[in-house]
Design an enzyme around this catalytic site. Sequence first.
Site, PDB file in Angstrom:
ATOM      1  N   GLU A 101       0.828  -1.209   0.000  1.00  0.00           N
ATOM      2  CA  GLU A 101       0.000   0.000   0.000  1.00  0.00           C
ATOM      3  C   GLU A 101       0.862   1.260   0.000  1.00  0.00           C
ATOM      4  O   GLU A 101       1.801   1.389   0.780  1.00  0.00           O
ATOM      5  CB  GLU A 101      -0.917   0.058   1.225  1.00  0.00           C
ATOM      6  CG  GLU A 101      -1.749   1.349   1.194  1.00  0.00           C
ATOM      7  CD  GLU A 101      -2.529   1.685   2.465  1.00  0.00           C
ATOM      8  OE1 GLU A 101      -3.220   2.714   2.455  1.00  0.00           O
ATOM      9  OE2 GLU A 101      -2.435   0.932   3.455  1.00  0.00           O
ATOM     10  N   ASP A 104       9.514   5.553  15.058  1.00  0.00           N
ATOM     11  CA  ASP A 104       9.327   6.979  14.797  1.00  0.00           C
ATOM     12  C   ASP A 104       9.723   7.740  16.053  1.00  0.00           C
ATOM     13  O   ASP A 104       9.148   7.520  17.118  1.00  0.00           O
ATOM     14  CB  ASP A 104       7.841   7.213  14.453  1.00  0.00           C
ATOM     15  CG  ASP A 104       7.525   8.681  14.176  1.00  0.00           C
ATOM     16  OD1 ASP A 104       8.468   9.493  14.092  1.00  0.00           O
ATOM     17  OD2 ASP A 104       6.333   9.020  14.040  1.00  0.00           O
ATOM     18  N   ASP A 147      10.131  11.515  17.562  1.00  0.00           N
ATOM     19  CA  ASP A 147       9.715  12.883  17.266  1.00  0.00           C
ATOM     20  C   ASP A 147      10.173  13.812  18.375  1.00  0.00           C
ATOM     21  O   ASP A 147       9.943  13.531  19.552  1.00  0.00           O
ATOM     22  CB  ASP A 147       8.180  12.894  17.154  1.00  0.00           C
ATOM     23  CG  ASP A 147       7.664  14.183  16.550  1.00  0.00           C
ATOM     24  OD1 ASP A 147       8.116  15.257  16.988  1.00  0.00           O
ATOM     25  OD2 ASP A 147       6.805  14.111  15.654  1.00  0.00           O
ATOM     26  N   CYS A 174      15.676  24.751  24.970  1.00  0.00           N
ATOM     27  CA  CYS A 174      16.093  25.578  23.829  1.00  0.00           C
ATOM     28  C   CYS A 174      14.952  25.793  22.842  1.00  0.00           C
ATOM     29  O   CYS A 174      14.850  26.836  22.213  1.00  0.00           O
ATOM     30  CB  CYS A 174      17.286  24.931  23.124  1.00  0.00           C
ATOM     31  SG  CYS A 174      17.031  23.186  22.740  1.00  0.00           S
ATOM     32  N   CYS A 202      19.308  20.694  20.609  1.00  0.00           N
ATOM     33  CA  CYS A 202      18.439  19.551  20.929  1.00  0.00           C
ATOM     34  C   CYS A 202      18.523  18.433  19.885  1.00  0.00           C
ATOM     35  O   CYS A 202      18.096  17.307  20.142  1.00  0.00           O
ATOM     36  CB  CYS A 202      16.991  19.972  21.184  1.00  0.00           C
ATOM     37  SG  CYS A 202      16.213  20.913  19.864  1.00  0.00           S
ATOM     38  N   GLY A 240      12.510  15.224   7.706  1.00  0.00           N
ATOM     39  CA  GLY A 240      12.331  16.453   6.941  1.00  0.00           C
ATOM     40  C   GLY A 240      11.970  17.638   7.819  1.00  0.00           C
ATOM     41  O   GLY A 240      11.981  18.784   7.379  1.00  0.00           O
ATOM     42  N   ARG A 241      11.651  17.352   9.099  1.00  0.00           N
ATOM     43  CA  ARG A 241      11.326  18.467   9.987  1.00  0.00           C
ATOM     44  C   ARG A 241      11.943  18.304  11.371  1.00  0.00           C
ATOM     45  O   ARG A 241      12.913  18.929  11.713  1.00  0.00           O
ATOM     46  CB  ARG A 241       9.806  18.633  10.091  1.00  0.00           C
ATOM     47  CG  ARG A 241       9.413  19.963  10.743  1.00  0.00           C
ATOM     48  CD  ARG A 241       7.911  20.115  10.841  1.00  0.00           C
ATOM     49  NE  ARG A 241       7.546  21.489  11.145  1.00  0.00           N
ATOM     50  CZ  ARG A 241       6.305  21.878  11.381  1.00  0.00           C
ATOM     51  NH1 ARG A 241       5.310  21.016  11.337  1.00  0.00           N
ATOM     52  NH2 ARG A 241       6.028  23.143  11.660  1.00  0.00           N
ATOM     53  N   ASP A 286       7.376   6.503  19.698  1.00  0.00           N
ATOM     54  CA  ASP A 286       5.921   6.437  19.546  1.00  0.00           C
ATOM     55  C   ASP A 286       5.612   4.959  19.286  1.00  0.00           C
ATOM     56  O   ASP A 286       5.683   4.482  18.155  1.00  0.00           O
ATOM     57  CB  ASP A 286       5.490   7.310  18.368  1.00  0.00           C
ATOM     58  CG  ASP A 286       3.976   7.313  18.181  1.00  0.00           C
ATOM     59  OD1 ASP A 286       3.314   6.408  18.736  1.00  0.00           O
ATOM     60  OD2 ASP A 286       3.455   8.195  17.481  1.00  0.00           O
ATOM     61  N   HIS A 296       0.209   0.114   9.972  1.00  0.00           N
ATOM     62  CA  HIS A 296       0.467   1.531  10.238  1.00  0.00           C
ATOM     63  C   HIS A 296       1.268   2.154   9.098  1.00  0.00           C
ATOM     64  O   HIS A 296       2.255   1.595   8.650  1.00  0.00           O
ATOM     65  CB  HIS A 296       1.249   1.675  11.561  1.00  0.00           C
ATOM     66  CG  HIS A 296       1.049   3.007  12.209  1.00  0.00           C
ATOM     67  ND1 HIS A 296       1.526   4.170  11.661  1.00  0.00           N
ATOM     68  CD2 HIS A 296       0.411   3.374  13.351  1.00  0.00           C
ATOM     69  CE1 HIS A 296       1.200   5.188  12.439  1.00  0.00           C
ATOM     70  NE2 HIS A 296       0.522   4.740  13.472  1.00  0.00           N
TER      71      HIS A 296
END
Length: 421
Positions: free
Chosen positions: A46, A111, A113, A123, A133, A163-164, A300, A309
Amino acid sequence: MPASDYDSACLPDILPLYYRRLFPFSQYYRWLNYGGVQKNYFQNREFSFTLKDDIYVRYQSFTTQNELEKEMQKMNPYKIDIGAIYSHRPNQHNTVKSGTFQALEKELVFDIDMTDYDDVRSCCSAAEICPKCWTLMTIAIRVLDRALRDDFGFQHLLWVYSGRRGVHCWVCDEAARKLSVAARSAVAEYLSLVKGGDETMKKVVLSDPIHPFIRESLVVVERYFPLYALQDQDILGRKESVDKHLHVRKQLQQDFQNEKKPENRWNLLKDQAKRKQATSKKGQHFEKEIMLQYCYPRLDVNVSKGVNHLLKSPFSVHPKTGRISVPIDLKELETFDPFAVPTISMICEELDRPRTVEEEDKSEETIDKENEKDAAESRKIRDYKRTSLAKYVKCFDQFLDVMARSWKGELLRKSDLQKDF
């Protein structure tokens, strides 16, 4: 996280160029096809696309690399997610008898985050990150990569920058892809140490004897703790941090009045912990618990537990920052800089730069050498090599080369088995 050269309003204009000339489709297909060892493995995978204005399209699937390429160039997704391998083709899930469409396999994924660390970083907060960080992501990769390889025996780990503000890990070994939900949950729980929400003050509790996995993790954490926690986050210098997390006794607070240096304050705290250790059974790992609470990876776990998932795909563009979700080379982990990861605008501009004479010559050489190859594919390879994306695609290639050796072994084993019959 400013990406100074990126404006999200440009995405509809530059995504077509990215998917037409820069997205590494051949490597991408090579990864998800896993050497064709299992029939219909790629076809039953998928994909999910997020289009402009948050239109979300699930259960996409493709028969060939060419089909995937054409569809992505037609739809120009803002974001690509990868899901499970199903019992049937996902794009035909509506035609399958109810209850028979099942998620069978998927890479074991993790993952991490940065927002999950907001209580231990001063900070930045929320989606913001900075070099101070980012050390937390370096620690997370070091701790988890070691555990997954040494404690579980996995070999093919693809680490990817989101990417972030985070990182993803794709464990691609065949054994990992076949794990049940219960087994995935067990691995995720084994790797989880920091427990409790905002209201929980003490999120790490160690008991005797300390598990070898925790001891090994502490070796990593101890390497980064002085610079990250004591210097950059100044956890012993800020009153709210001392009050909130460190539960230090009145005596120690008085000692702190006379000692301003973070390292010396930490030594005072360790001395107190040692004295406490000598007199009581409880709280005997006080300083280790603090180090783990501040630095240990925060997973997570729900992302890791489910076979079905979805997780953001490598080489997807982050719509907010414009940065490409790129593989991380662990040989260069200490110097990996998320702010140096190219944005889509940057690599599309690099494509427009006039070629140097040397590049022209090389290009002609490549064309001569690769006449038998599909010209469009060959041009695309030359295109990304002219941009800042090249080193990340190379890292992906190296990961695939190592994995391909295991596929070859598997294919040989299967052909030998067939000969035996």
